[in-house]
Design a protein around this motif. Sequence first.
Motif, mmCIF file in Angstrom:
data_model
loop_
_atom_site.group_PDB
_atom_site.id
_atom_site.type_symbol
_atom_site.label_atom_id
_atom_site.label_comp_id
_atom_site.label_asym_id
_atom_site.label_seq_id
_atom_site.Cartn_x
_atom_site.Cartn_y
_atom_site.Cartn_z
ATOM 1 N N ALA A 311 41.717 76.582 42.024
ATOM 2 C CA ALA A 311 40.708 76.773 40.981
ATOM 3 C C ALA A 311 40.800 75.682 39.918
ATOM 4 N N VAL A 312 39.676 75.466 39.221
ATOM 5 C CA VAL A 312 39.634 74.544 38.090
ATOM 6 C C VAL A 312 38.996 75.260 36.909
ATOM 7 N N VAL A 313 39.351 74.797 35.721
ATOM 8 C CA VAL A 313 38.744 75.291 34.487
ATOM 9 C C VAL A 313 38.033 74.128 33.818
ATOM 10 N N LEU A 314 36.783 74.362 33.409
ATOM 11 C CA LEU A 314 35.966 73.338 32.775
ATOM 12 C C LEU A 314 35.787 73.647 31.300
ATOM 13 N N CYS A 315 35.626 72.605 30.504
ATOM 14 C CA CYS A 315 35.452 72.774 29.063
ATOM 15 C C CYS A 315 34.248 71.976 28.586
ATOM 16 N N SER A 316 33.291 72.668 27.965
ATOM 17 C CA SER A 316 32.136 72.026 27.346
ATOM 18 C C SER A 316 32.345 72.054 25.842
ATOM 19 N N SER A 317 32.727 70.905 25.274
ATOM 20 C CA SER A 317 33.048 70.870 23.847
ATOM 21 C C SER A 317 33.101 69.434 23.367
ATOM 22 N N GLN A 318 33.339 69.284 22.078
ATOM 23 C CA GLN A 318 33.672 67.983 21.518
ATOM 24 C C GLN A 318 35.088 67.620 21.961
ATOM 25 N N GLU A 319 35.563 66.448 21.556
ATOM 26 C CA GLU A 319 36.905 66.029 21.939
ATOM 27 C C GLU A 319 37.956 66.922 21.281
ATOM 28 N N PHE A 320 39.074 67.065 21.962
ATOM 29 C CA PHE A 320 40.189 67.808 21.394
ATOM 30 C C PHE A 320 40.782 67.002 20.242
ATOM 31 N N GLY A 321 41.054 67.688 19.141
ATOM 32 C CA GLY A 321 41.577 66.999 17.967
ATOM 33 C C GLY A 321 41.904 67.993 16.883
ATOM 34 N N GLU A 322 41.614 67.630 15.641
ATOM 35 C CA GLU A 322 41.978 68.476 14.519
ATOM 36 C C GLU A 322 41.052 69.678 14.362
ATOM 37 N N LYS A 323 39.769 69.517 14.723
ATOM 38 C CA LYS A 323 38.809 70.596 14.546
ATOM 39 C C LYS A 323 38.774 71.490 15.785
ATOM 40 N N THR A 324 38.600 72.786 15.535
ATOM 41 C CA THR A 324 38.479 73.733 16.631
ATOM 42 C C THR A 324 37.206 74.543 16.491
ATOM 43 N N PRO A 325 36.579 75.020 17.595
ATOM 44 C CA PRO A 325 36.990 74.653 18.945
ATOM 45 C C PRO A 325 36.628 73.198 19.260
ATOM 46 N N PRO A 326 37.235 72.621 20.305
ATOM 47 C CA PRO A 326 38.126 73.239 21.279
ATOM 48 C C PRO A 326 39.541 73.381 20.736
ATOM 49 N N SER A 327 40.259 74.336 21.285
ATOM 50 C CA SER A 327 41.620 74.629 20.855
ATOM 51 C C SER A 327 42.624 74.094 21.880
ATOM 52 N N GLN A 328 43.533 73.263 21.414
ATOM 53 C CA GLN A 328 44.592 72.792 22.297
ATOM 54 C C GLN A 328 45.486 73.947 22.737
ATOM 55 N N LEU A 329 45.664 74.913 21.858
ATOM 56 C CA LEU A 329 46.460 76.087 22.200
ATOM 57 C C LEU A 329 45.820 76.851 23.357
ATOM 58 N N ALA A 330 44.491 76.998 23.314
ATOM 59 C CA ALA A 330 43.784 77.660 24.408
ATOM 60 C C ALA A 330 43.863 76.821 25.685
ATOM 61 N N ARG A 331 43.708 75.506 25.551
ATOM 62 C CA ARG A 331 43.808 74.642 26.728
ATOM 63 C C ARG A 331 45.171 74.782 27.393
ATOM 64 N N ASP A 332 46.223 74.785 26.593
ATOM 65 C CA ASP A 332 47.574 74.949 27.141
ATOM 66 C C ASP A 332 47.674 76.243 27.937
ATOM 67 N N GLU A 333 47.018 77.286 27.437
ATOM 68 C CA GLU A 333 47.088 78.579 28.114
ATOM 69 C C GLU A 333 46.314 78.558 29.430
ATOM 70 N N TYR A 334 45.128 77.926 29.425
ATOM 71 C CA TYR A 334 44.369 77.831 30.675
ATOM 72 C C TYR A 334 45.126 76.995 31.719
ATOM 73 N N GLU A 335 45.778 75.945 31.272
ATOM 74 C CA GLU A 335 46.550 75.119 32.203
ATOM 75 C C GLU A 335 47.733 75.905 32.769
ATOM 76 N N LYS A 336 48.313 76.782 31.959
ATOM 77 C CA LYS A 336 49.388 77.637 32.449
ATOM 78 C C LYS A 336 48.848 78.656 33.450
ATOM 79 N N ILE A 337 47.657 79.203 33.168
ATOM 80 C CA ILE A 337 47.027 80.137 34.105
ATOM 81 C C ILE A 337 46.841 79.471 35.469
#
Length: 401
Positions: A311-337
């Motif tokens: 499986a893959v997880v896709l993200c439709s958002s601006q670049e990861f950085g200081e502003k959220t979303p997107p959340s690096q914390l959430a990305r880390d969790e999806y990558e762990k999933i």
Amino acid sequence: MTAPSIEVFPVGNGDMTLITTKNKKKILIDCYRRSGSSYNYLEERLRERLNTDEDGRPYVDVFVLTHPDADHITGFNTMFHTGDPEDWSDKSNKIIINEIWSSPRVFRRATAKGANGNNPLCDDAKVFNREAKRRVQLYRDGGYIGGAGNRIILLSSDEDGKTDDIPHIVADLFTSFARMSGIDDGSLNAFLLAPADKQEVAEDEEELSKNNSSAIIRFDLSNAIYDANYGYDVSYTHSFLIGGDAEVKCWEVLHDKLEAAGQLNELAYDVLLAPHHCSWRSLSNDSESNCDDPKLNKSAHAALSKANKNAVVLCSSQEFGEKTPPSQLARDEYEKILKDNDGYKFYAVAEEGVDDEGNPNSLMITFSTGRPKKVTKAEKRDFSKVANPDAVKKGGKSTYA
């Protein structure tokens, strides 16, 4: 036939995703085309992907609106024809929508009080709502599902019994409803998982919002790959799970209901579009910025953890950085999933670079190998283009109730 594909358009913190089935049917999920000539490439890119009918009119087979926030519906009036399809003008050359999928619940909650003033409809959402109501009224007046350009499926019943008289165009929760659609060719199944009843996602009117009314749908895309070992085509089904901006309460309620019914397999996916632009608040009740140790919501996390192998997880958002979303914390969790389930990779559209004209690339997934595969930059030039689109009759298919 062609391999099914998914294209996530580069719209920053917004959503605009195109499914192409093996039979070249086109399902557009949400749209976000900001005004100004610098965004012309988005509309041009979409039009490149579409078929045209026998009168030369570009069309999508289905337009799905998950919920009417501006970042999911802006540009609708600019790009799409509304009203009687017979009134289409080649001067404006807008895109015909053969069939709409939308929930009346999101619009009812959009006009409710509360949610800290987050509920008013933007102008494009109002145009969409008028068009949806026009199509529903056609059914009420005629008693049958109309032809292309007039069809609609309501994603769940309206509240207070307001759709009890039109059951033939209402998709029930926790059912497959593709048989109701003009796309009834075996290339696509759709299973409706939300929006839930308002009593389940909000304790009071102040918590009601369009996000908590987002449609959650699992699309099952059929495919056939020639297997040299067997000497014939082997059939596959690939599941694509989308949830708009559904927040943690939606996923918690959904998981617990399916668990109680012994139906958690309905959440299994090969491709997941991370909800709410990879927001942490789809996984947790705790604020990422205002909590020292934000905890996962067990049920919501479990709902989004049903990744199949590869499986893959896709993200439709601006670049990861200081502003959220997107959340690096959430990305880390999806990558762990993905890691825990023998999945493959997390892909963000904002990391896809630019094309030869300097415009942001789409993120493209195909199933040409029998599993989700990201399309490379070299392959993108001809992705999803239809050289000789099949003509369809303007009137489409009429089905009597």
